[in-house]
Design an enzyme around this catalytic site. Structure first.
Site, PDB file in Angstrom:
ATOM      1  N   SER A 140       7.008   5.050   3.165  1.00 30.38           N
ATOM      2  CA  SER A 140       6.113   4.002   2.661  1.00 30.38           C
ATOM      3  C   SER A 140       4.916   4.656   1.984  1.00 30.38           C
ATOM      4  O   SER A 140       4.572   5.810   2.285  1.00 30.38           O
ATOM      5  CB  SER A 140       5.606   3.130   3.817  1.00 30.38           C
ATOM      6  N   TYR A 153       1.581   2.036  12.233  1.00 31.55           N
ATOM      7  CA  TYR A 153       2.656   1.965  11.228  1.00 31.55           C
ATOM      8  C   TYR A 153       2.533   3.153  10.267  1.00 31.55           C
ATOM      9  O   TYR A 153       3.524   3.846   9.983  1.00 31.55           O
ATOM     10  CB  TYR A 153       2.566   0.641  10.453  1.00 31.55           C
TER      11      TYR A 153
HETATM   12  P1  NDP Z   1      13.102  -6.222   6.572  1.00 29.52           P
HETATM   13  O1  NDP Z   1      12.372  -6.664   7.818  1.00 29.52           O
HETATM   14  O2  NDP Z   1      13.541  -7.242   5.580  1.00 29.52           O
HETATM   15  O3  NDP Z   1      14.346  -5.334   6.974  1.00 29.52           O
HETATM   16  C1  NDP Z   1      14.344  -4.505   8.105  1.00 29.52           C
HETATM   17  C2  NDP Z   1      15.771  -4.167   8.437  1.00 29.52           C
HETATM   18  O4  NDP Z   1      15.786  -3.308   9.592  1.00 29.52           O
HETATM   19  C3  NDP Z   1      16.595  -5.404   8.787  1.00 29.52           C
HETATM   20  O5  NDP Z   1      17.879  -5.271   8.216  1.00 29.52           O
HETATM   21  C4  NDP Z   1      16.678  -5.337  10.302  1.00 29.52           C
HETATM   22  O6  NDP Z   1      17.874  -5.972  10.720  1.00 29.52           O
HETATM   23  C5  NDP Z   1      16.726  -3.834  10.521  1.00 29.52           C
HETATM   24  N1  NDP Z   1      16.349  -3.467  11.878  1.00 29.52           N
HETATM   25  C6  NDP Z   1      15.243  -3.831  12.557  1.00 29.52           C
HETATM   26  N2  NDP Z   1      15.268  -3.318  13.790  1.00 29.52           N
HETATM   27  C7  NDP Z   1      16.426  -2.616  13.886  1.00 29.52           C
HETATM   28  C8  NDP Z   1      17.033  -1.861  14.919  1.00 29.52           C
HETATM   29  N3  NDP Z   1      16.436  -1.711  16.113  1.00 29.52           N
HETATM   30  N4  NDP Z   1      18.241  -1.289  14.689  1.00 29.52           N
HETATM   31  C9  NDP Z   1      18.841  -1.437  13.490  1.00 29.52           C
HETATM   32  N5  NDP Z   1      18.313  -2.116  12.457  1.00 29.52           N
HETATM   33  C10 NDP Z   1      17.115  -2.696  12.667  1.00 29.52           C
HETATM   34  O7  NDP Z   1      12.112  -5.170   5.900  1.00 29.52           O
HETATM   35  P2  NDP Z   1      12.261  -4.215   4.610  1.00 29.52           P
HETATM   36  O8  NDP Z   1      13.543  -4.379   3.945  1.00 29.52           O
HETATM   37  O9  NDP Z   1      11.011  -4.380   3.850  1.00 29.52           O
HETATM   38  O10 NDP Z   1      12.161  -2.793   5.337  1.00 29.52           O
HETATM   39  C11 NDP Z   1      13.030  -1.709   5.070  1.00 29.52           C
HETATM   40  C12 NDP Z   1      12.235  -0.417   5.117  1.00 29.52           C
HETATM   41  O11 NDP Z   1      11.296  -0.384   4.059  1.00 29.52           O
HETATM   42  C13 NDP Z   1      11.430  -0.212   6.405  1.00 29.52           C
HETATM   43  O12 NDP Z   1      11.570   1.106   6.851  1.00 29.52           O
HETATM   44  C14 NDP Z   1      10.001  -0.467   5.953  1.00 29.52           C
HETATM   45  O13 NDP Z   1       9.058   0.195   6.762  1.00 29.52           O
HETATM   46  C15 NDP Z   1      10.053   0.068   4.542  1.00 29.52           C
HETATM   47  N6  NDP Z   1       9.005  -0.418   3.664  1.00 29.52           N
HETATM   48  C16 NDP Z   1       8.872  -1.751   3.382  1.00 29.52           C
HETATM   49  C17 NDP Z   1       7.827  -2.188   2.599  1.00 29.52           C
HETATM   50  C18 NDP Z   1       7.599  -3.654   2.324  1.00 29.52           C
HETATM   51  O14 NDP Z   1       6.513  -4.000   1.819  1.00 29.52           O
HETATM   52  N7  NDP Z   1       8.544  -4.537   2.607  1.00 29.52           N
HETATM   53  C19 NDP Z   1       6.868  -1.241   2.006  1.00 29.52           C
HETATM   54  C20 NDP Z   1       7.116   0.118   2.319  1.00 29.52           C
HETATM   55  C21 NDP Z   1       8.149   0.514   3.122  1.00 29.52           C
HETATM   56  P3  NDP Z   1      18.120  -6.618  12.178  1.00 29.52           P
HETATM   57  O15 NDP Z   1      16.900  -7.396  12.521  1.00 29.52           O
HETATM   58  O16 NDP Z   1      19.353  -7.438  11.934  1.00 29.52           O
HETATM   59  O17 NDP Z   1      18.373  -5.459  13.097  1.00 29.52           O
END
Ligand code: NDP
Length: 247
Positions: A140, A153
């Site tokens: 990030s 975070y």
């Molecule tokens: P979302 O919350 O939309 O997606 C997160 C994903 O992680 C979901 O598919 C969720 O699925 C999965 N997840 C959560 N907990 C677990 C777990 N314990 N085991 C397996 N899978 C898990 O967020 P984003 O798509 O935005 O996030 C993706 C990445 O991008 C993250 O690492 C985030 O920190 C990073 N990021 C995002 C930004 C933003 O502004 N959105 C900015 C910078 C970085 P499920 O709940 O079904 O397990």
């Protein structure tokens, strides 16, 4: 497979595991789809199949080390190899430090740092055996600068950046396993919906209510570009902010 070829063709016959594939950034591209919500994974798998791709949904909590091992073994059983690991699963639980949300700190460290490491540990033997690999870590912009309410975070994403650099120096020159840290700014996904702190939610809505965030596809395109470079090219970091983002 010709690893020197560029573009989408370079991905033909390759096997990629994408964690966090049930929503947001991870839903943009994949073969083995990993997250906890099976119904959402199956929806993504159907969409990929409709486009002619092959996708396998393996519901897994990546904070569960044994479950990660099982998921990787199932991948090997199904496809026989692992070329790409996209460590995308992550959670962002914002709150001022003075509120001491220690359970939320645990959740972020467990998933964003330890979950990523469990996935690396599980795929590494297969990449070493195959003589090549690509580890894509989704960090990030917070891995470059902390922000109010995001100290823990940001610490997890600083860790992702440090790990990416450390993994790269050991694995790229010596094992032909490339490592990249993708660092998005604000992306329009479900990430913010998990924030429980009202103060943080309102502050974010005030700042971002009318501004255009990145779309998940913008980040997925960056990942696709990285993993389709020729074998001698290791893109180390990509920092990608929405045009409207200041810091
Ligand atoms: P979302 O919350 O939309 O997606 C997160 C994903 O992680 C979901 O598919 C969720 O699925 C999965 N997840 C959560 N907990 C677990 C777990 N314990 N085991 C397996 N899978 C898990 O967020 P984003 O798509 O935005 O996030 C993706 C990445 O991008 C993250 O690492 C985030 O920190 C990073 N990021 C995002 C930004 C933003 O502004 N959105 C900015 C910078 C970085 P499920 O709940 O079904 O397990």
């Amino acid at each position: 497979m010709n690893r020197r070829s560029q573009g989408r063709d370079a991905l033909v016959d390759q096997v990629a595991i994408v964690t966090g594939a049930s929503s947001g950034i991870g839903a943009g591209a994949a073969v083995v789809l990993v997250a906890r919500r099976l119904d959402r994974l199956e929806g993504v798998a159907r969409a990929i199949a409709a486009l002619g791709g092959r996708a396998l949904a393996i519901p897994t909590d990546v904070t569960d080390r044994a479950a990660v091992q099982v998921m990787v073994q199932r991948t090997i059983d199904a496809f026989g190899r692992i070329d790409i690991l996209v460590n995308n699963a992550g959670v962002m639980l914002l709150a001022p430090i003075r509120k001491r949300e220690v359970d939320e700190w645990d959740r972020m460290v467990d998933l964003n740092v330890k979950g990523l490491l469990y996935c690396v540990a599980a795929v590494l033997p297969h990449m070493l055996e195959g003589g090549a690999g690509h580890v894509v870590n989704v960090g990030s912009v917070a891995g470059r600068r902390p922000f109010f309410g995001g100290a823990v975070y940001a610490a997890t994403k600083f860790a992702v950046r440090a790990l990416s650099a450390g993994l790269r120096l050991e694995l790229a020159p010596h094992e032909n396993i490339r490592v990249v840290d993708i660092q998005p700014g604000v992306v329009d996904t479900e990430l913010g919906s998990h924030v429980t702190d009202q103060e943080m939610r309102e502050g974010f809505a005030r700042v971002w209510g009318n501004k255009k965030k990145l779309d998940a596809e913008d980040v997925a395109h960056a990942v696709a570009w990285v993993v389709t470079r020729p074998a001698h090219v290791n893109v180390n970091e990509i920092l990608i902010r929405p045009t409207a983002q200041e810091t």
